[in-house]
Design a protein around this motif. Structure first.
Motif, PDB file in Angstrom:
ATOM      1  N   ALA A   6       4.507   1.063  10.691  1.00  0.00           N
ATOM      2  CA  ALA A   6       4.226  -0.357  10.904  1.00  0.00           C
ATOM      3  C   ALA A   6       4.578  -1.200   9.685  1.00  0.00           C
ATOM      4  N   SER A   7       4.727  -0.583   8.520  1.00  0.00           N
ATOM      5  CA  SER A   7       5.056  -1.358   7.327  1.00  0.00           C
ATOM      6  C   SER A   7       6.464  -1.944   7.468  1.00  0.00           C
ATOM      7  N   TYR A   8       6.746  -2.959   6.657  1.00  0.00           N
ATOM      8  CA  TYR A   8       8.025  -3.661   6.713  1.00  0.00           C
ATOM      9  C   TYR A   8       8.554  -3.740   5.291  1.00  0.00           C
ATOM     10  N   THR A   9       9.763  -3.228   5.077  1.00  0.00           N
ATOM     11  CA  THR A   9      10.307  -3.112   3.728  1.00  0.00           C
ATOM     12  C   THR A   9      11.694  -3.728   3.650  1.00  0.00           C
ATOM     13  N   LEU A  10      11.917  -4.471   2.569  1.00  0.00           N
ATOM     14  CA  LEU A  10      13.222  -5.084   2.314  1.00  0.00           C
ATOM     15  C   LEU A  10      13.735  -4.674   0.944  1.00  0.00           C
ATOM     16  N   LEU A  11      15.038  -4.549   0.849  1.00  0.00           N
ATOM     17  CA  LEU A  11      15.741  -4.405  -0.421  1.00  0.00           C
ATOM     18  C   LEU A  11      16.693  -5.591  -0.487  1.00  0.00           C
ATOM     19  N   VAL A  12      16.546  -6.413  -1.521  1.00  0.00           N
ATOM     20  CA  VAL A  12      17.347  -7.637  -1.607  1.00  0.00           C
ATOM     21  C   VAL A  12      18.104  -7.635  -2.935  1.00  0.00           C
ATOM     22  N   ARG A  13      19.424  -7.792  -2.843  1.00  0.00           N
ATOM     23  CA  ARG A  13      20.290  -7.818  -4.031  1.00  0.00           C
ATOM     24  C   ARG A  13      20.707  -9.268  -4.303  1.00  0.00           C
ATOM     25  N   PHE A  14      20.395  -9.721  -5.515  1.00  0.00           N
ATOM     26  CA  PHE A  14      20.766 -11.068  -5.952  1.00  0.00           C
ATOM     27  C   PHE A  14      21.859 -10.969  -7.006  1.00  0.00           C
ATOM     28  N   THR A  42       1.180  -8.405   1.172  1.00  0.00           N
ATOM     29  CA  THR A  42       2.332  -7.968   0.394  1.00  0.00           C
ATOM     30  C   THR A  42       1.845  -6.826  -0.488  1.00  0.00           C
ATOM     31  N   LEU A  43       2.229  -5.617  -0.129  1.00  0.00           N
ATOM     32  CA  LEU A  43       1.721  -4.425  -0.804  1.00  0.00           C
ATOM     33  C   LEU A  43       2.435  -4.155  -2.123  1.00  0.00           C
ATOM     34  N   LEU A  44       3.724  -4.471  -2.178  1.00  0.00           N
ATOM     35  CA  LEU A  44       4.510  -4.263  -3.396  1.00  0.00           C
ATOM     36  C   LEU A  44       5.648  -5.261  -3.405  1.00  0.00           C
ATOM     37  N   TYR A  45       5.830  -5.918  -4.533  1.00  0.00           N
ATOM     38  CA  TYR A  45       6.924  -6.869  -4.700  1.00  0.00           C
ATOM     39  C   TYR A  45       7.458  -6.630  -6.101  1.00  0.00           C
ATOM     40  N   ALA A  46       8.502  -5.837  -6.194  1.00  0.00           N
ATOM     41  CA  ALA A  46       9.009  -5.394  -7.499  1.00  0.00           C
ATOM     42  C   ALA A  46      10.421  -5.927  -7.726  1.00  0.00           C
ATOM     43  N   ILE A  47      10.644  -6.460  -8.913  1.00  0.00           N
ATOM     44  CA  ILE A  47      11.946  -7.007  -9.286  1.00  0.00           C
ATOM     45  C   ILE A  47      12.552  -6.079 -10.337  1.00  0.00           C
ATOM     46  N   ARG A  56      20.039  -8.656  -9.831  1.00  0.00           N
ATOM     47  CA  ARG A  56      18.605  -8.395  -9.693  1.00  0.00           C
ATOM     48  C   ARG A  56      18.381  -7.778  -8.322  1.00  0.00           C
ATOM     49  N   ILE A  57      17.513  -6.767  -8.280  1.00  0.00           N
ATOM     50  CA  ILE A  57      17.163  -6.104  -7.033  1.00  0.00           C
ATOM     51  C   ILE A  57      15.681  -6.314  -6.785  1.00  0.00           C
ATOM     52  N   PHE A  58      15.349  -6.818  -5.611  1.00  0.00           N
ATOM     53  CA  PHE A  58      13.957  -6.973  -5.200  1.00  0.00           C
ATOM     54  C   PHE A  58      13.634  -5.858  -4.215  1.00  0.00           C
ATOM     55  N   TYR A  59      12.494  -5.204  -4.418  1.00  0.00           N
ATOM     56  CA  TYR A  59      11.969  -4.238  -3.467  1.00  0.00           C
ATOM     57  C   TYR A  59      10.670  -4.835  -2.950  1.00  0.00           C
ATOM     58  N   GLU A  60      10.622  -5.101  -1.651  1.00  0.00           N
ATOM     59  CA  GLU A  60       9.486  -5.801  -1.054  1.00  0.00           C
ATOM     60  C   GLU A  60       8.871  -4.922   0.033  1.00  0.00           C
ATOM     61  N   GLU A  93      22.005 -10.353  -0.605  1.00  0.00           N
ATOM     62  CA  GLU A  93      22.248  -9.326   0.406  1.00  0.00           C
ATOM     63  C   GLU A  93      20.899  -8.702   0.755  1.00  0.00           C
ATOM     64  N   VAL A  94      20.501  -8.804   2.007  1.00  0.00           N
ATOM     65  CA  VAL A  94      19.194  -8.313   2.452  1.00  0.00           C
ATOM     66  C   VAL A  94      19.389  -7.086   3.342  1.00  0.00           C
ATOM     67  N   THR A  95      18.658  -6.023   3.014  1.00  0.00           N
ATOM     68  CA  THR A  95      18.667  -4.804   3.821  1.00  0.00           C
ATOM     69  C   THR A  95      17.235  -4.497   4.232  1.00  0.00           C
ATOM     70  N   VAL A  96      17.025  -4.330   5.525  1.00  0.00           N
ATOM     71  CA  VAL A  96      15.718  -3.891   6.028  1.00  0.00           C
ATOM     72  C   VAL A  96      15.718  -2.371   5.982  1.00  0.00           C
ATOM     73  N   LEU A  97      14.698  -1.804   5.345  1.00  0.00           N
ATOM     74  CA  LEU A  97      14.597  -0.352   5.199  1.00  0.00           C
ATOM     75  C   LEU A  97      13.610   0.216   6.215  1.00  0.00           C
ATOM     76  N   THR A  98      13.952   1.353   6.786  1.00  0.00           N
ATOM     77  CA  THR A  98      13.071   2.050   7.711  1.00  0.00           C
ATOM     78  C   THR A  98      12.747   3.406   7.092  1.00  0.00           C
ATOM     79  N   PRO A  99      11.465   3.689   6.864  1.00  0.00           N
ATOM     80  CA  PRO A  99      11.128   4.969   6.229  1.00  0.00           C
ATOM     81  C   PRO A  99      11.400   6.150   7.161  1.00  0.00           C
ATOM     82  N   THR A 100      11.925   7.213   6.575  1.00  0.00           N
ATOM     83  CA  THR A 100      12.107   8.453   7.323  1.00  0.00           C
ATOM     84  C   THR A 100      11.200   9.547   6.777  1.00  0.00           C
ATOM     85  N   ALA A 101      10.796   9.416   5.524  1.00  0.00           N
ATOM     86  CA  ALA A 101       9.844  10.347   4.909  1.00  0.00           C
ATOM     87  C   ALA A 101       9.208   9.629   3.731  1.00  0.00           C
TER      88      ALA A 101
END
Length: 115
Positions: A6-14, A42-47, A56-60, A93-101
């Motif tokens: 159910a979590s929602y994760t993004l990787l954003v490249r600036f 927002t559980l984690l917002y790391a730059i 810069r890479i954002f992990y959200e 550039e925005v990438t939606v990540l889906t966890p597999t493990a």
């Protein structure tokens, strides 16, 4: 922090304009502080920086898509979105990540594992 399907994760490249890195970093620092204070979903917002000075890479990580929608509606995010344009070379550039493990340690577990 439980990270499930159910979590929602993004990787954003600036790609920041040359010479605008300090201004972009100051803008993101202010924004991250407000995210921490006002966004419980927002559980984690790391730059991150990389070996490329203008990148810069954002992990959200959000509790779910509703938490992400809440994040996007916040005044501090609207201000960030409006201000960042003048500091960027191109659209992010925005990438939606889906966890597999997932392997997760808590701070308590990590401390207990050290010799």
């Amino acid at each position: 922090m439980s990270t499930t399907a159910a979590s929602y994760t993004l990787l954003v490249r600036f790609r920041v304009r040359t010479g605008a890195q300090a201004a972009f970093d100051a803008l993101t620092a202010r924004t991250v502080d407000l995210i921490r204070k006002h966004e419980p979903g927002t559980l984690l917002y790391a730059i991150h920086t990389t070996g490329v000075p203008t990148e810069r890479i954002f992990y959200e990580l959000y509790e779910d898509q509703e938490a992400f929608a809440f994040h996007e509606r916040q005044p501090h995010i609207q201000e960030f979105l409006a201000a960042r344009g003048a500091l960027l070379q191109a659209l992010p550039e925005v990438t939606v990540l889906t966890p597999t493990a997932i392997s997760r340690r808590t701070a308590q577990t990590s401390k207990g594992d050290r010799c």
